[in-house]
Scaffold this motif. Structure first.
Motif, PDB file in Angstrom:
ATOM      1  N   ALA A  38       0.853  -1.189   0.000  1.00  0.00           N
ATOM      2  CA  ALA A  38       0.000   0.000   0.000  1.00  0.00           C
ATOM      3  C   ALA A  38       0.886   1.234   0.000  1.00  0.00           C
ATOM      4  CB  ALA A  38      -0.891  -0.011   1.235  1.00  0.00           C
ATOM      5  N   HIS A  39       0.359   2.306  -0.570  1.00  0.00           N
ATOM      6  CA  HIS A  39       1.125   3.552  -0.635  1.00  0.00           C
ATOM      7  C   HIS A  39       0.723   4.533   0.461  1.00  0.00           C
ATOM      8  CE1 HIS A  39       3.044   2.255  -4.272  1.00  0.00           C
ATOM      9  NE2 HIS A  39       1.864   1.960  -4.781  1.00  0.00           N
ATOM     10  N   ASP A  40      -0.414   4.269   1.124  1.00  0.00           N
ATOM     11  CA  ASP A  40      -0.849   5.134   2.217  1.00  0.00           C
ATOM     12  C   ASP A  40      -1.614   4.297   3.241  1.00  0.00           C
ATOM     13  OD1 ASP A  40      -3.600   4.882   1.405  1.00  0.00           O
ATOM     14  OD2 ASP A  40      -3.316   6.530   0.000  1.00  0.00           O
ATOM     15  N   LEU A  41      -1.986   4.933   4.343  1.00  0.00           N
ATOM     16  CA  LEU A  41      -2.627   4.193   5.433  1.00  0.00           C
ATOM     17  C   LEU A  41      -4.012   3.676   5.064  1.00  0.00           C
ATOM     18  CD1 LEU A  41      -1.543   6.268   8.566  1.00  0.00           C
ATOM     19  CD2 LEU A  41      -0.619   4.111   7.717  1.00  0.00           C
ATOM     20  N   ASN A  42      -4.748   4.390   4.222  1.00  0.00           N
ATOM     21  CA  ASN A  42      -6.068   3.896   3.796  1.00  0.00           C
ATOM     22  C   ASN A  42      -5.933   2.596   3.013  1.00  0.00           C
ATOM     23  OD1 ASN A  42      -7.623   5.886   5.005  1.00  0.00           O
ATOM     24  ND2 ASN A  42      -7.450   7.262   3.247  1.00  0.00           N
ATOM     25  N   GLN A  43      -5.006   2.571   2.072  1.00  0.00           N
ATOM     26  CA  GLN A  43      -4.765   1.343   1.309  1.00  0.00           C
ATOM     27  C   GLN A  43      -4.275   0.231   2.234  1.00  0.00           C
ATOM     28  OE1 GLN A  43      -1.946   2.262  -1.782  1.00  0.00           O
ATOM     29  NE2 GLN A  43      -3.507   3.069  -3.188  1.00  0.00           N
ATOM     30  N   LEU A  44      -3.424   0.590   3.192  1.00  0.00           N
ATOM     31  CA  LEU A  44      -2.895  -0.398   4.134  1.00  0.00           C
ATOM     32  C   LEU A  44      -4.023  -1.034   4.939  1.00  0.00           C
ATOM     33  CD1 LEU A  44      -0.449  -1.776   5.470  1.00  0.00           C
ATOM     34  CD2 LEU A  44      -0.355   0.155   7.050  1.00  0.00           C
ATOM     35  N   ARG A  45      -4.923  -0.213   5.474  1.00  0.00           N
ATOM     36  CA  ARG A  45      -6.069  -0.747   6.239  1.00  0.00           C
ATOM     37  C   ARG A  45      -6.881  -1.717   5.386  1.00  0.00           C
ATOM     38  NH1 ARG A  45      -6.914   4.549   7.081  1.00  0.00           N
ATOM     39  NH2 ARG A  45      -5.785   5.314   8.876  1.00  0.00           N
ATOM     40  N   ASN A  46      -7.144  -1.320   4.146  1.00  0.00           N
ATOM     41  CA  ASN A  46      -7.925  -2.184   3.252  1.00  0.00           C
ATOM     42  C   ASN A  46      -7.201  -3.511   2.994  1.00  0.00           C
ATOM     43  OD1 ASN A  46     -10.004  -0.328   3.065  1.00  0.00           O
ATOM     44  ND2 ASN A  46      -9.157   0.650   1.232  1.00  0.00           N
ATOM     45  N   GLN A  47      -5.892  -3.454   2.794  1.00  0.00           N
ATOM     46  CA  GLN A  47      -5.109  -4.674   2.562  1.00  0.00           C
ATOM     47  C   GLN A  47      -5.139  -5.582   3.793  1.00  0.00           C
ATOM     48  OE1 GLN A  47      -3.087  -5.834  -0.178  1.00  0.00           O
ATOM     49  NE2 GLN A  47      -4.513  -4.449  -1.199  1.00  0.00           N
ATOM     50  N   LEU A  48      -4.965  -4.994   4.970  1.00  0.00           N
ATOM     51  CA  LEU A  48      -4.978  -5.799   6.203  1.00  0.00           C
ATOM     52  C   LEU A  48      -6.336  -6.471   6.392  1.00  0.00           C
ATOM     53  CD1 LEU A  48      -3.062  -3.404   8.623  1.00  0.00           C
ATOM     54  CD2 LEU A  48      -2.200  -5.517   7.590  1.00  0.00           C
ATOM     55  N   LYS A  49      -7.400  -5.733   6.134  1.00  0.00           N
ATOM     56  CA  LYS A  49      -8.752  -6.298   6.295  1.00  0.00           C
ATOM     57  C   LYS A  49      -9.043  -7.376   5.247  1.00  0.00           C
ATOM     58  CE  LYS A  49     -10.657  -2.197   8.469  1.00  0.00           C
ATOM     59  NZ  LYS A  49     -11.526  -1.036   8.318  1.00  0.00           N
ATOM     60  N   ALA A  50      -8.452  -7.250   4.066  1.00  0.00           N
ATOM     61  CA  ALA A  50      -8.698  -8.215   2.992  1.00  0.00           C
ATOM     62  C   ALA A  50      -7.802  -9.438   3.074  1.00  0.00           C
ATOM     63  CB  ALA A  50      -8.511  -7.537   1.634  1.00  0.00           C
ATOM     64  N   GLN A  51      -6.568  -9.278   3.584  1.00  0.00           N
ATOM     65  CA  GLN A  51      -5.595 -10.369   3.524  1.00  0.00           C
ATOM     66  C   GLN A  51      -5.222 -10.953   4.887  1.00  0.00           C
ATOM     67  OE1 GLN A  51      -2.156  -9.502   1.132  1.00  0.00           O
ATOM     68  NE2 GLN A  51      -3.339  -8.212  -0.237  1.00  0.00           N
ATOM     69  N   GLY A  52      -5.657 -10.348   5.960  1.00  0.00           N
ATOM     70  CA  GLY A  52      -5.292 -10.838   7.283  1.00  0.00           C
ATOM     71  C   GLY A  52      -5.789 -12.244   7.528  1.00  0.00           C
ATOM     72  N   PRO A  53      -5.224 -12.910   8.543  1.00  0.00           N
ATOM     73  CA  PRO A  53      -5.640 -14.280   8.850  1.00  0.00           C
ATOM     74  C   PRO A  53      -7.125 -14.341   9.193  1.00  0.00           C
ATOM     75  CG  PRO A  53      -4.128 -13.423  10.518  1.00  0.00           C
ATOM     76  CD  PRO A  53      -4.234 -12.392   9.458  1.00  0.00           C
TER      77      PRO A  53
END
Length: 190
Positions: A38-53
């Motif tokens: 992710a390039h920013d915190l919004n993208q990071l949050r979305n990635q964590l919610k989509a890919q987390g365990p």
């Protein structure tokens, strides 16, 4: 953050070496990473919610599983069965995110990420200490035990192990409640 999931007879610490127990236990720990970009915190949050365990139908940014198994050890001496130190197998599995494009983010976002990871380490180290305390108590309570029959002594050792497990679980639940599963430490997705 996923609360610790307790397995049959078990709790274990994660990410750190067991200070007292390491000498008398088989310790196995693993950390598995999943990559997020992710390039920013919004993208990071979305990635964590989509890919987390995923656990029980929910996704989490970090997940931990702790286990402790023990086998009572006894010996016959002078017509009595005496307890030896139980054989312990401790294991922990941690799944954590790795932000692979962190260097492309602005400084404030990187600092938020570093704080998040530091809070995760602090949270799990405290859980580790709580578990170690219960395991140490279990070992101490088995020292010097004896009985006329080994079956009865092994049953007593198992009862003390289950009590230590229950104590550890209660301490961890209390800590999780007090910190709102680490939120008060900064363990919230940046």
């Amino acid at each position: 953050m996923k609360p610790a999931r307790w397995i049959r007879q078990g709790v274990v610490a994660v990410c750190v070496l067991f200070s007292v127990c390491a000498q008398s236990a088989s310790v196995q720990s693993s950390i598995e990473y999943y990559d997020v970009s992710a390039h920013d915190l919004n993208q990071l949050r979305n990635q964590l919610k989509a890919q987390g365990p995923q656990k029980q139908g929910n996704r989490y940014s970090i997940a931990a599983q702790y286990r402790m198994n023990w086998t009572p050890k006894v010996q016959i001496r002078n017509d009595r069965c005496e307890a030896l130190q139980p054989e312990l197998q401790l294991s922990a599995d941690l799944v954590m995110p790795r932000w692979i494009s962190q260097s492309n983010a602005d400084f404030a976002a990187q600092q938020s990420w570093i704080g998040y990871i530091a809070a995760a380490q602090q949270y799990h180290q405290k859980i580790t200490r709580l578990i170690e305390q219960s395991v140490d108590r279990f070992i101490q309570q088995t020292q010097g035990l004896s009985a006329t029959e080994c079956d009865k002594l092994e049953a007593l050792i198992n009862a003390k192990g289950r009590a230590a497990l229950a104590s550890a679980q209660q301490k961890v639940r209390t800590y999780q409640r007090q910190t709102r599963h680490g939120e008060s430490l900064g363990l919230t997705i940046p």
